[in-house]
Design a protein around this motif. Sequence first.
Motif, PDB file in Angstrom:
ATOM      1  N   SER A   2       0.820  -1.212   0.000  1.00  0.00           N
ATOM      2  CA  SER A   2       0.000   0.000   0.000  1.00  0.00           C
ATOM      3  C   SER A   2       0.850   1.257   0.000  1.00  0.00           C
ATOM      4  CB  SER A   2      -0.931   0.010   1.217  1.00  0.00           C
ATOM      5  OG  SER A   2      -0.186   0.019   2.406  1.00  0.00           O
ATOM      6  N   ALA A   3       2.121   1.146   0.385  1.00  0.00           N
ATOM      7  CA  ALA A   3       2.956   2.337   0.457  1.00  0.00           C
ATOM      8  C   ALA A   3       3.215   2.935  -0.915  1.00  0.00           C
ATOM      9  CB  ALA A   3       4.283   1.993   1.135  1.00  0.00           C
ATOM     10  N   HIS A 109      -6.507  -1.215  -1.014  1.00  0.00           N
ATOM     11  CA  HIS A 109      -7.278   0.022  -0.935  1.00  0.00           C
ATOM     12  C   HIS A 109      -8.478  -0.172  -0.024  1.00  0.00           C
ATOM     13  CE1 HIS A 109      -9.878  -2.150  -3.678  1.00  0.00           C
ATOM     14  NE2 HIS A 109     -10.778  -1.194  -3.603  1.00  0.00           N
ATOM     15  N   THR A 148      -9.504   5.074  -1.316  1.00  0.00           N
ATOM     16  CA  THR A 148      -8.338   5.553  -0.573  1.00  0.00           C
ATOM     17  C   THR A 148      -7.316   4.436  -0.423  1.00  0.00           C
ATOM     18  OG1 THR A 148      -9.025   4.881   1.663  1.00  0.00           O
ATOM     19  CG2 THR A 148      -9.940   6.958   0.803  1.00  0.00           C
ATOM     20  N   LEU A 149      -6.146   4.799   0.080  1.00  0.00           N
ATOM     21  CA  LEU A 149      -5.197   3.781   0.496  1.00  0.00           C
ATOM     22  C   LEU A 149      -5.802   2.957   1.625  1.00  0.00           C
ATOM     23  CD1 LEU A 149      -1.948   5.939   0.608  1.00  0.00           C
ATOM     24  CD2 LEU A 149      -2.412   4.077  -0.996  1.00  0.00           C
ATOM     25  N   THR A 150      -5.356   1.719   1.756  1.00  0.00           N
ATOM     26  CA  THR A 150      -5.827   0.896   2.859  1.00  0.00           C
ATOM     27  C   THR A 150      -5.078   1.254   4.143  1.00  0.00           C
ATOM     28  OG1 THR A 150      -6.250  -1.361   3.627  1.00  0.00           O
ATOM     29  CG2 THR A 150      -4.189  -0.976   2.442  1.00  0.00           C
ATOM     30  N   ARG A 151      -5.695   0.922   5.260  1.00  0.00           N
ATOM     31  CA  ARG A 151      -5.009   1.098   6.544  1.00  0.00           C
ATOM     32  C   ARG A 151      -3.941   0.045   6.742  1.00  0.00           C
ATOM     33  NH1 ARG A 151      -9.592   1.045  10.876  1.00  0.00           N
ATOM     34  NH2 ARG A 151     -10.529  -0.400   9.410  1.00  0.00           N
ATOM     35  N   CYS A 182     -13.114  -1.974   4.598  1.00  0.00           N
ATOM     36  CA  CYS A 182     -11.713  -2.369   4.685  1.00  0.00           C
ATOM     37  C   CYS A 182     -11.640  -3.884   4.568  1.00  0.00           C
ATOM     38  CB  CYS A 182     -11.071  -1.823   5.954  1.00  0.00           C
ATOM     39  SG  CYS A 182     -11.961  -2.189   7.462  1.00  0.00           S
ATOM     40  N   PRO A 213      -5.519   8.698  -1.805  1.00  0.00           N
ATOM     41  CA  PRO A 213      -5.064   9.441  -0.628  1.00  0.00           C
ATOM     42  C   PRO A 213      -5.102   8.591   0.638  1.00  0.00           C
ATOM     43  CG  PRO A 213      -7.370   9.895  -1.006  1.00  0.00           C
ATOM     44  CD  PRO A 213      -6.951   8.934  -2.092  1.00  0.00           C
ATOM     45  N   ASP A 214      -4.484   9.094   1.678  1.00  0.00           N
ATOM     46  CA  ASP A 214      -4.647   8.508   3.009  1.00  0.00           C
ATOM     47  C   ASP A 214      -6.097   8.721   3.439  1.00  0.00           C
ATOM     48  OD1 ASP A 214      -4.780   8.289   5.914  1.00  0.00           O
ATOM     49  OD2 ASP A 214      -2.602   8.345   5.905  1.00  0.00           O
ATOM     50  N   SER A 217      -7.053  11.738   5.652  1.00  0.00           N
ATOM     51  CA  SER A 217      -7.075  13.095   5.108  1.00  0.00           C
ATOM     52  C   SER A 217      -8.475  13.492   4.646  1.00  0.00           C
ATOM     53  CB  SER A 217      -6.079  13.211   3.948  1.00  0.00           C
ATOM     54  OG  SER A 217      -6.501  12.438   2.834  1.00  0.00           O
TER      55      SER A 217
END
Length: 245
Positions: A2-3, A109, A148-151, A182, A213-214, A217
């Motif tokens: 995910s990074a 994601h 969004t990006l995943t946690r 998620c 995005p994160d 945010s």
Amino acid sequence: MSATFGGRSGRQGKLSQWLRGRRTSPTADTGGREELLLAAAAAGLPLAPAAHPAPGYRCSCDRVGCPTPARHPVSFAWQTQSTTDHAQIERWARHQQQANFITATGMVHDVLDVPLEAGRQALRRLLDSGVEVGPVAESDDGRLLFFTLTRGTPEDEDEWWPCELDCHPETMDEHPGLRWHCRGSYVLVPPARLPGDDDQQVRWVRGLEHALPDPLSLLEALTDACARHAHEETDHAGTGWPLRH
């Protein structure tokens, strides 16, 4: 994993190159469905086939009283079946030409899923504030989906950050406001068709060229918009009809 997902270089650069190549490909799907699905896979979204609408507001699964017609995966093994492999997705798309597709969340994601009007308000606020907003899909059943990006998916479960907004397919009705898809959840990925007399769809309103995005945010703007939306609905519910001035 995910990074690097959604970065301006790396995966997003490869996606842009892939899209340019698809536009000139003589084998590209003229209807656009296959191209959009392959673009989602190129962006890293894992896909699996889903049910599709049948006449009479029914689901293609033929389950009597299906609770989520045309909105659920075909296979119970959708989490392990989900893939970004282009050859497999092409086979599915060509042999199941009416099928919708889901994307499994929590792998690379997440999706923040909000009521349509609240989402539109939040989207305007975020863009006006210069906040980076990723791909956004609109569903004609009244929802806006922020990708969004995943946690993350830590190996150590103690590192997992639980959230009261986490939403799974079986808990959708418990989250009329903000839903956070998620691990263990999924959403329909555009293009998708919904049951109904009208031509109801799920479509991109901001495409996959936008970096993910994160989720944090976006969270404040989305929760604020959902709170205002819920307050407005409560006010309207308590107002007599017809309105008197």
